[in-house]
Design an enzyme around this catalytic site. Structure first.
Site, PDB file in Angstrom:
ATOM      1  N   GLN A  75       0.827  -1.212   0.000  1.00  0.00           N
ATOM      2  CA  GLN A  75       0.000   0.000   0.000  1.00  0.00           C
ATOM      3  C   GLN A  75       0.865   1.268   0.000  1.00  0.00           C
ATOM      4  O   GLN A  75       0.523   2.272   0.629  1.00  0.00           O
ATOM      5  CB  GLN A  75      -0.948  -0.008   1.199  1.00  0.00           C
ATOM      6  CG  GLN A  75      -2.133  -0.942   1.007  1.00  0.00           C
ATOM      7  CD  GLN A  75      -3.058  -0.496  -0.127  1.00  0.00           C
ATOM      8  OE1 GLN A  75      -3.159   0.697  -0.457  1.00  0.00           O
ATOM      9  NE2 GLN A  75      -3.742  -1.448  -0.733  1.00  0.00           N
ATOM     10  N   SER A  76       1.968   1.259  -0.713  1.00  0.00           N
ATOM     11  CA  SER A  76       2.870   2.412  -0.734  1.00  0.00           C
ATOM     12  C   SER A  76       2.231   3.637  -1.398  1.00  0.00           C
ATOM     13  O   SER A  76       1.762   3.552  -2.543  1.00  0.00           O
ATOM     14  CB  SER A  76       4.141   2.035  -1.501  1.00  0.00           C
ATOM     15  OG  SER A  76       4.901   3.188  -1.786  1.00  0.00           O
TER      16      SER A  76
END
Ligand SMILES: *Cc1c(COP(=O)(O)O)cnc(C)c1O
Length: 337
Positions: free
Chosen positions: A75-76
């Site tokens: 989930q960068s």
């Protein structure tokens, strides 16, 4: 400080607003709270990586690259903003996502930032948690180069001396905004992880002799390591800018790692409280991984009496709200279906 000496593309929505948080300040009963809205920088819902990418992408073009490679956790936010600017500038984009086993919920693996990465047309590959991600990027760069591409590797979080210039610039911007309204800023608090944000801020604020102390709340590394990483990058950035690296006193770099909980990306009760408070008192969305944990830390520091009455405390909102959708299930909200 003359940042125009460095190549830069202008796509961020700047200056970002500096707003007061009157309802939350009153509810918490502590100092005057302000928020610097770097969640509004633009690029596919915004966030702090946009400022860094203005300098990094200009450097990539200066080196005649045609392909961007970067990496991050599933989930960068950094990956998502990089995918967006690659799309806008017509660069190919390859991203490596490290599966740090935070959640196998389909919302986590497919929604939030991952959904946006795909909408921007990036090529995504996954790697198991614990992989040597820098080695993986180097290997991918070699492979793409052997196939005739001209790759440019952006480090995790965009945190090197080029990316940190974005936050040297933010230090200038914030100081100017405060000066314009005769607002004395006593503390600046923000989420810190790959160090570029904090390194750029401490260096910029020190070079301006602003006297505004920076307080990083780590979402990842233990305090000593976090402080060392920031110090080292701030010195490298100073050298890159032809500033004296000894300008920075070691004890100016302050990080607190008390609010990480079980680990990077793993929810904490205080983060959930912080996200809900900000949403309900001010109509602003924090995120579960970075700004939520950092604001939870700020709330705790207020409750412990860390700040004096009448002080002005600025929270730098570094963005990330698109991952709320990946974490929807943790908020335990009633089902009205
Ligand atoms: C990357 C990120 C941070 C941390 O910034 P660093 O420069 O990596 O220390 C904070 N908040 C959000 C939302 C981020 O995406």
């Amino acid at each position: 400080m003359h940042l125009s000496r460095f190549p830069r593309l202008h796509f961020a929505h700047l200056p970002t607003p500096l707003e007061s948080l009157p309802r939350l300040s009153e509810a918490l009963g502590g100092p005057h709270l302000w928020i610097k809205r770097d969640d509004c920088t633009g690029l596919s819902t915004g966030g702090n990586k946009t400022r860094k990418l203005e300098f990094l992408m200009a450097d990539a073009f200066a080196r005649d690259a045609d392909t961007i490679i970067t990496r991050g956790a599933t989930q960068s936010n950094h990956v998502r903003q990089t995918c967006a600017i690659a799309a806008k500038t017509g660069m190919n984009c390859h991203v490596l996502l490290e599966d740090r086993a935070i959640s196998d919920h389909p919302a986590y693996t497919q929604s939030g930032n991952v959904l946006l990465d795909q909408l921007h047309g990036a090529t995504i590959s996954k790697r198991p948690g614990g992989s040597d991600m820098d080695a993986e990027m180097a290997q991918l760069a070699d492979q793409l180069a052997s196939e005739g591409s001209r790759p440019y590797v952006i480090p995790v979080g965009g945190s090197n001396e080029v990316g940190a210039l974005g936050y040297v610039n933010a230090a200038l911007e914030l100081t100017y905004q405060a000066n314009e309204r005769s607002l004395r800023l006593d503390h600046l608090v923000h989420a810190t992880s790959s160090s570029g944000t904090q390194a750029g801020l401490v260096l910029g604020l020190q070079a301006l002799n602003s006297g505004i102390p920076v307080y990083g709340i780590s979402v990842d590394h233990p305090r000593e390591i976090m402080q060392e990483n920031v110090y080292e990058l701030a010195r490298r950035t100073a050298e890159y800018m032809d500033l004296d690296p000894d300008l920075l006193a070691r004890d100016r770099i302050v990080a607190n790692s008390d609010y990480i909980g079980e680990g990077y990306g793993i929810p904490t009760d205080s983060m959930i409280e912080a996200v809900k408070l900000m949403a309900r008192y001010e109509g602003i969305l924090l995120d579960p991984v970075y700004s939520g944990k950092a604001f939870a830390g700020l709330i705790d520091l207020i409750r412990k009496g860390h700040f004096r009455e009448g002080e002005n405390v600025v929270f730098l909102h570094t963005g990330g709200s698109s991952s709320l959708f990946a974490y929807a299930q943790i908020f335990d909200l009633p089902d009205h279906g």
